[in-house]
Write an enzyme that holds these catalytic residues in place. Sequence first.
Site, short mmCIF file in Angstrom:
data_model
loop_
_atom_site.label_atom_id
_atom_site.label_comp_id
_atom_site.label_asym_id
_atom_site.label_seq_id
_atom_site.Cartn_x
_atom_site.Cartn_y
_atom_site.Cartn_z
N HIS A 169 0.82 -1.21 0.00
CA HIS A 169 0.00 0.00 0.00
C HIS A 169 0.86 1.27 0.00
CE1 HIS A 169 -3.49 -2.54 0.85
NE2 HIS A 169 -2.75 -3.13 1.77
N SER A 293 18.10 15.15 -19.96
CA SER A 293 17.19 16.29 -20.03
C SER A 293 17.82 17.37 -20.88
CB SER A 293 16.91 16.83 -18.62
OG SER A 293 16.31 18.11 -18.67
#
Length: 460
Positions: A169, A293
């Site tokens: 979770h 990038s």
Amino acid sequence: MTALADQPLSPLDGRYRAATAPLSEHLSEAALNRARVRVEVEWLIALTDAGVAGTAPLPDAQRSALRDVVATFGADQVAQLAAHEAVTRHDVKAVEYFLRDRLEALGLSRLSELVHFACTSEDVNNLAVALTVRSAVREVWLPALDVVVDRLRELALRWADAPMLARTHGQAATPTTMGKELAVFVHRLTRLRARIDAVEVTGKANGASGDFAAHVVAAPGTDWQALARGFVEGLGLVWNPLTTQIESHDWQVELYGRLAHVGGVLHNLCTDVWMYIAEGYLTQVPQAGATGSSTMPHKVNPIRFENAEANLELADGLLTTLSRTLVTSRWQRDLTDSTTQRNVGVALGHGLVALDNLARGLREIDLDRDRLLADLDANQEVLGEAVQTVVRAEIVAGRSAATNPYELVKALTRGRRVTAERMREFVAGLGLDAAAAQRLADLTPASYTGLAQQQVEHIR
């Protein structure tokens, strides 16, 4: 029209051409036509072997000459077929006329009327599609999957002993090992691969409505069901004895569903690895000259896994559409299947691009064991499960007077961080016997991995 009009429309034939090129040998229009020629040649040989229309089995030399038409099928033959189709406006009829030309060149023009004898186009197409899709999956797609699984297996075995905080979770949970988590994917993919390989690829050769009607009228003394079965099985396919005009395509629906299932597992792998990279558990090995990038020089982006994720989604969409469309045919025939099947190569192509990126991405990652250990050390509260479980066992064995150990540990750990020292103090105050107390005192999050390392052995 501009100079750009002849450029590839699809990235599968442009940017990703290097990855998808092997599929062209199987799923291009030219490959489909070669398979159609093969089906027509083998049908002609099967008819003469059965003595249809007073014929006799062909000598070995003539059989070989006919099969060489398939073996030597190339650019010249593609052009000849295109010339026929420009006149016929029908792709399968063009194949028939192309083969008639070959028979004449081989001195077998007496057999011309047996080319495409009693066939509807689907008799040829269903078998050609079966042959080409089966070979594409077995010779291209599955080997590409094997590369990914083999690399995963290698990493799982290498990192079998690398303890890692689990994140059920998204929250800190009972530790595992990185190797065991990757081994789960190896096990899933290996099982599903076998299910793909086990799909029975079926075929039919029974005429316009699937009833051998023209066959029986033209040659009533022939056992047409036996002939058709032997012919289909001679192509390495499973005979489908009951169809409409089309082969029912259920094998394709089954296959594409299983390919999509594998794609779903691979997608799960992509997102898990992406998050392990984001968490710093996995590091990416910079490639010389590569840019992460356009503005941030420091970045090494997980583009292999992102690219694979996106292409798996495209493949899944197409495979799902193929399955949904091909499962249905209006009455005895409609043409929705014909145009849909032309996109099988596109579906497998996107899957192949994903597999290529995954294989490359998995070769460019490494494990930061120090980062794993630091994260484990900062989450001592995950030992709470071990503590309450040991105390419960001690209560049952009559060696502890504690009550409701789950609530005791919950009060200590739920929603808060606990230091190693505080955990040791808590355990010392539980009044456990010496053996149980020592087991818990020796336990750390890094050693609390159960049988994870041993479980990885299942994938060897």
